[in-house]
Structure formats: C-alpha cells, structure tokens
Motif scaffolding. Sequence first.
Motif, PDB file in Angstrom:
ATOM      1  N   ILE A 106       0.830  -1.205   0.000  1.00  0.00           N
ATOM      2  CA  ILE A 106       0.000   0.000   0.000  1.00  0.00           C
ATOM      3  C   ILE A 106       0.861   1.251   0.000  1.00  0.00           C
ATOM      4  N   ARG A 107       1.947   1.257   0.781  1.00  0.00           N
ATOM      5  CA  ARG A 107       2.847   2.416   0.791  1.00  0.00           C
ATOM      6  C   ARG A 107       3.512   2.625  -0.567  1.00  0.00           C
ATOM      7  N   ALA A 108       3.639   1.549  -1.332  1.00  0.00           N
ATOM      8  CA  ALA A 108       4.235   1.659  -2.669  1.00  0.00           C
ATOM      9  C   ALA A 108       3.250   2.171  -3.710  1.00  0.00           C
ATOM     10  N   GLY A 109       2.009   2.454  -3.292  1.00  0.00           N
ATOM     11  CA  GLY A 109       1.050   3.075  -4.197  1.00  0.00           C
ATOM     12  C   GLY A 109      -0.121   2.226  -4.605  1.00  0.00           C
ATOM     13  N   SER A 110      -0.230   1.013  -4.064  1.00  0.00           N
ATOM     14  CA  SER A 110      -1.347   0.152  -4.454  1.00  0.00           C
ATOM     15  C   SER A 110      -2.668   0.680  -3.931  1.00  0.00           C
ATOM     16  N   GLU A 111      -3.696   0.447  -4.721  1.00  0.00           N
ATOM     17  CA  GLU A 111      -5.069   0.640  -4.259  1.00  0.00           C
ATOM     18  C   GLU A 111      -5.462  -0.560  -3.399  1.00  0.00           C
ATOM     19  N   PRO A 112      -6.686  -0.592  -2.828  1.00  0.00           N
ATOM     20  CA  PRO A 112      -7.101  -1.759  -2.040  1.00  0.00           C
ATOM     21  C   PRO A 112      -6.893  -3.058  -2.803  1.00  0.00           C
ATOM     22  N   LEU A 113      -6.365  -4.055  -2.103  1.00  0.00           N
ATOM     23  CA  LEU A 113      -6.052  -5.330  -2.732  1.00  0.00           C
ATOM     24  C   LEU A 113      -7.332  -6.089  -3.062  1.00  0.00           C
ATOM     25  N   THR A 114      -7.279  -6.863  -4.118  1.00  0.00           N
ATOM     26  CA  THR A 114      -8.436  -7.684  -4.491  1.00  0.00           C
ATOM     27  C   THR A 114      -8.508  -8.953  -3.665  1.00  0.00           C
ATOM     28  N   MET A 115      -7.410  -9.321  -3.022  1.00  0.00           N
ATOM     29  CA  MET A 115      -7.359 -10.497  -2.162  1.00  0.00           C
ATOM     30  C   MET A 115      -6.270 -10.251  -1.124  1.00  0.00           C
TER      31      MET A 115
END
Length: 344
Positions: free
Chosen positions: A201-210
């Motif tokens: 998440i800190r690397a820029g991901s949106e909410p995970l799908t799993m």
Amino acid sequence: MGAMEIQKELIFAEEEYRSRVKAVQKQLEEKGMDAFLVFQIHNMHYLTGYTTVGLLNYQFALVPKEGEPTIFLRLLEGDLARLFSPFSDIETWEDTDDPVEVTRLLLEKKGLASAHLGYEGKCMSFPPQVLERLQGALPSVKWSDMAGVVEQNRMIKSPAEIECMRQAACATAAGMKAAVEEARIGVTENDIAAAASDAIIRAGSEPLTMSPIVTSGPRSAVAHTTFKRRSLENGDTVLLEWSGVYNQYSGPMMRSVVIGEPPKRLKEMWAVLVEALEAAIAAIRPGVISGEVDAASTSIIEKAGLYQYYRKRLGYSVGIAFPPDWGEGHIIDLKRNDPRALAA
C-alpha cells in the motif's frame, strides 16, 4: 454531490474507452443485436471506466448498437460514474425502487422494449432469477447470451493497460521484499502478511483484491491456504503470493522462502522448477499454442517424477482486478492440450 461539479479522473484517454465500446458495437452488428446489457463489473470498468467498492449492487452498462453507452446504477453510485467515466448518459435507481422494474422502464425509454438484447449468462451479478423476471416484464424482447464477448477484447492489452500492470507489479515487489525481510524464526504468518500489506500500500497500491497469501510449514504444500497466526520454525518453507493494484489492474507474484538451511530434496525440487519456469518463458511468443508452452514446462516436471505434486495449469492471464481475485484465467490460460494461439 450530485449537484456539484465533479472533475473527472479518467484512467485512460477518452478515445481508448470509445474504441473499446466501438469494438463491442461491431460485434453487436455482426450478430444482429440491438444492445447489450453488461453486468460483469470488470467489463463495465473496461468499457466505461466506472469503478466502485459496491460490487454487489444491481448495475450494468447498456451498450447500444450505435451511440454512447448508458451506465445504470444505484443512486449512491452515480457520482462514481461521473468521476471515472467519460460517458455522460448515467441513469440511477433508488433504494426504494425495484431494480428490475426500473430496468424495464429504462429499456422502454431507450426504445428497446421489443429489441434483440444481449446479456452475460455466466455473470454472478446477473443471476437467472433476474433474467427470468426481465423476460416476464419484457415479453417482446429477444434475449441472447453474449457471455465472453467483452472478455475477448480484454485479452489483448493496450500499451496504457500494460503500464498499469507494471506499476501494480512494482507494488507487489515492494511487498515481497518486505515479507522476505520479515520471515524468520518466531515471526508469525500474520506478521509477514502485515509487513507485505503495509509495503504494497505504501508503494502506491489501491485496495487489494485479495489478502496476501502467506502459508508455512505443513500447510505450505496445501494450495489456497493462508495466514492463520502460525509462528515460523527452523526448516519451514513459506509460500508468499499476492498482487498490488494500480488503476484496478493487477501484477501478481508468487515466491517461496525457507527458514534456515533447506534440505537437499527441496533444493533438487527447486532446481527442477526453475528449469521448468525458464523453459516456459522461453517458449512464450506470439503464435505459439497454449498447450505447447505447457508441454515445454511440464515435460521437465514429469521427467523429474514430480508431476503428481503439480497437476494444474501452467499459468493464466491477468489484467483488470476486482475482489475476490486478480486473475483472468477464464479469458485465456496455459494448460495441457489447449489449442489456442497466443498473441502479442
């Protein structure tokens, strides 16, 4: 927010969305269809840009044989379409409405009450009960299952889509680095999952799908198990798998870690799998048959006498991702005796 001016946040250029819609409209013309009700959220997103966390709401994109699509949504979701979609024809229903009844009214309004309409028969968001009710409410409509039509267009990614997947993979890799650094004796599977999630998440991901898959020790050989408070012990193998998400696109990765010195047998198995993976990568190119890629890899596993521990498809497509998964294996995958040709 409905009365407010909303500044759009388009993922792709408006022309890319319009070209996707036109590709589907060409297929409608070829099949003699008047319109297509697209319920699958991945396909709605692909065609219109619409994105939501409200995946279980009644919603669809109505793609006519010509002109712009209509995005049909619960009222609460309307501003999401205004934010993420280049298309302005947005119709909504309220929580006190019967969604099937307002669908009937929408189709009548669009002059489609006696039309030839397509639907997605394999879509979990469009159960048979809803189709039956629509058929009863619109007896003059001819219905045809068009499941897979949008997916065939999704199979080939544009340069902009591939860049989204690269960005997702960067977040995935950041999580993998953090997880490997966290993995040591006494640390729990939950600690590793937390470290991975934080880094992704800190690397820029949106909410995970799993949620991240972290499974260790005796469960590391049991597919689709995941973190459950177990503490790592010397000699454990730890399976790590997850995907970051960037503009709703995925970039998954699977790795394994051994706590302490791996046994000789594990090193031997590892060497076989590395050889098999490299053979698969070397075989993949445009025009090659899916089953041929599988054979290049699994023949090495079989020769080593390990196929009874494998017995699955070699790989699958990825791209647009919504919970609960990141894969597109239903669109195209690599498996034994599959006759489909790969394309650039």
